[in-house]
Scaffold this active site. Structure first.
Site, PDB file in Angstrom:
ATOM      1  N   LYS A   1       1.004  -1.090  -0.244  1.00 42.00           N
ATOM      2  CA  LYS A   1       0.005  -0.108  -0.093  1.00 42.00           C
ATOM      3  C   LYS A   1       0.889   1.473   0.128  1.00 42.00           C
ATOM      4  O   LYS A   1       0.780   2.156  -0.695  1.00 42.00           O
ATOM      5  CB  LYS A   1      -0.920  -0.082   1.074  1.00 42.00           C
ATOM      6  CG  LYS A   1      -2.009  -1.052   1.143  1.00 42.00           C
ATOM      7  CD  LYS A   1      -2.688  -1.116   2.290  1.00 42.00           C
ATOM      8  CE  LYS A   1      -4.012  -2.644   1.964  1.00 42.00           C
ATOM      9  NZ  LYS A   1      -4.346  -2.788   3.521  1.00 42.00           N
TER      10      LYS A   1
ATOM     11  N   GLN B   1      -4.570  -1.654   9.961  1.00 39.97           N
ATOM     12  CA  GLN B   1      -4.196  -3.066   9.013  1.00 39.97           C
ATOM     13  C   GLN B   1      -4.809  -3.997   9.883  1.00 39.97           C
ATOM     14  O   GLN B   1      -4.495  -4.370  11.068  1.00 39.97           O
ATOM     15  CB  GLN B   1      -2.794  -3.271   8.796  1.00 39.97           C
ATOM     16  CG  GLN B   1      -2.527  -4.563   7.867  1.00 39.97           C
ATOM     17  CD  GLN B   1      -3.185  -4.527   6.518  1.00 39.97           C
ATOM     18  OE1 GLN B   1      -2.977  -3.405   5.875  1.00 39.97           O
ATOM     19  NE2 GLN B   1      -3.686  -5.754   6.321  1.00 39.97           N
TER      20      GLN B   1
ATOM     21  N   ASP C   1     -11.016   2.779   4.175  1.00 41.75           N
ATOM     22  CA  ASP C   1     -11.053   1.386   4.136  1.00 41.75           C
ATOM     23  C   ASP C   1     -12.819   1.061   4.159  1.00 41.75           C
ATOM     24  O   ASP C   1     -12.969  -0.110   3.645  1.00 41.75           O
ATOM     25  CB  ASP C   1     -10.635   0.739   5.383  1.00 41.75           C
ATOM     26  CG  ASP C   1      -9.491  -0.238   5.006  1.00 41.75           C
ATOM     27  OD1 ASP C   1      -9.090  -0.378   3.842  1.00 41.75           O
ATOM     28  OD2 ASP C   1      -8.416  -0.550   5.950  1.00 41.75           O
TER      29      ASP C   1
END
Ligand code: NAD
Length: 303
Positions: A52, A96, A119
């Site tokens: 990412k 994460q 997200d």
């Protein structure tokens, strides 16, 4: 059968974003900034976060990696999240997953300010997605919609079977495919581990989205001819012939199923690469304040 080339689409999306960043720079505007929070030293999580951050660099975004020890307390982690919530230089950030077992993931996802939740996991953004209001869509389902869109695959009135009901893939995917939208308008069946006679369901499907995490689960005798198959699964299998020491397998027995498909995504080279591209798109939206004005920061204690 036509292969749905996620690698090609992800590269095209990144090129489009890089162009837009150049334009922002030339106009003296702020460069989008994504932060990623990584707790602990889990190998797979480190790989995902690294990819990412690397992708941010490729498109010209600013990125920040916040590394935290695996024994951090839940409250300490929330303090870190609040720092990011209130940091005007950060447009969006991700935490994460998975988190260490002693940390309550739901509480952490709630702590992320919805306007920075690139997200798309915060309940407010899940609600907005469900009601078809503008918002950050979760990255993997968003990537799948983009594949269907860019290959002009007709979805209206089709029967779509989603296998797997996780909060990050299967469940939002089922909602998105049923929404009244250009890519959507399907009749959706959501299957999971308690579904009886799964084969009966998949045999009726025009579109199958497999996201259960079981290697080569979907076999040729479970699909009808002409089906569109989207394979989300990624399972690492030891393979000494590969430099990396492993190979990746999807949830679909590709060799046999692909013979009956009109379209299919490969693994690797399909959905996986789209996930990061979608995260970049969401970060750009955050920087442009497409869905929220940046005035809504709040502390989890206020909830
Ligand atoms: P998960 O592990 O959280 O959940 C799996 C789901 O599959 C559950 O809802 C369960 O009910 C269902 N399931 C399990 N066995 C089943 C069976 N025999 N029949 C029907 N349903 C069954 O899933 P997840 O986090 O969505 O991940 C699924 C797969 O997708 C994994 O391989 C994961 O690595 C992969 N994944 C890929 C990406 C990507 O970027 N391509 C992103 C996220 C997840």
């Amino acid at each position: 059968m036509q292969l749905l080339d996620g690698k090609k689409i992800a590269a095209a999306i990144k090129a489009e974003i890089a162009e837009e960043v150049k334009l922002l720079k030339s106009r003296g505007k702020k460069i989008p900034h994504l932060a990623a929070v990584l707790v602990g030293d889990d190998g797979a999580s480190q790989t995902y976060v690294a990819s990412k951050v690397k992708s941010c660099e490729e498109v010209g975004f600013k990125s920040t990696l916040v590394r935290l020890k695996k024994d951090i307390t839940e409250n300490e982690l929330i303090t870190q999240i609040n720092l990011l919530n209130n940091d005007d230089s950060v447009d969006g950030f991700i935490v994460q997953l998975p988190l260490p077992k002693h940390i309550n993931e739901e509480r952490i996802l709630l702590a992320v300010a919805p306007e920075k939740d690139v997200d798309g996991f915060h309940p407010m953004n899940v609600g907005r997605m469900t009601l078809n209001l503008p918002t950050y869509l979760p990255a993997t389902p968003k990537g799948i919609l983009e594949i269907l869109k860019r290959y002009n695959i007709e979805t209206e009135g089709k029967h779509c079977v989603v296998i797997g009901r996780s909060n990050i893939v299967g469940l939002p995917m089922s909602i998105l495919m049923a929404r009244k939208d250009k890519i959507g308008n399907c009749t959706v069946t959501l299957c999971h581990s308690k579904t009886k006679n799964l084969k009966e369901e998949t045999l009726r499907a025009d579109i199958i989205i497999a996201a259960l995490g079981k290697q080569e689960f979907l076999k040729a005798d479970m699909v009808k001819k002409g089906v569109v198959v989207i394979d989300v699964g990624i399972t690492r299998i030891e393979d000494k012939t590969k430099k990396s020491g492993y190979k990746l397998l999807g949830d679909v027995a590709f060799d046999e199923v692909s013979k009956k498909c009109s379209y299919i995504t490969p693994v690797p080279g399909g959905v996986g690469l789209m996930t990061v591209a979608s995260l970049l798109q969401n970060t750009l939206s955050a920087a442009k304040e497409e869905f929220y004005k940046k005035t809504l920061s709040f502390s989890v204690d206020e909830l």
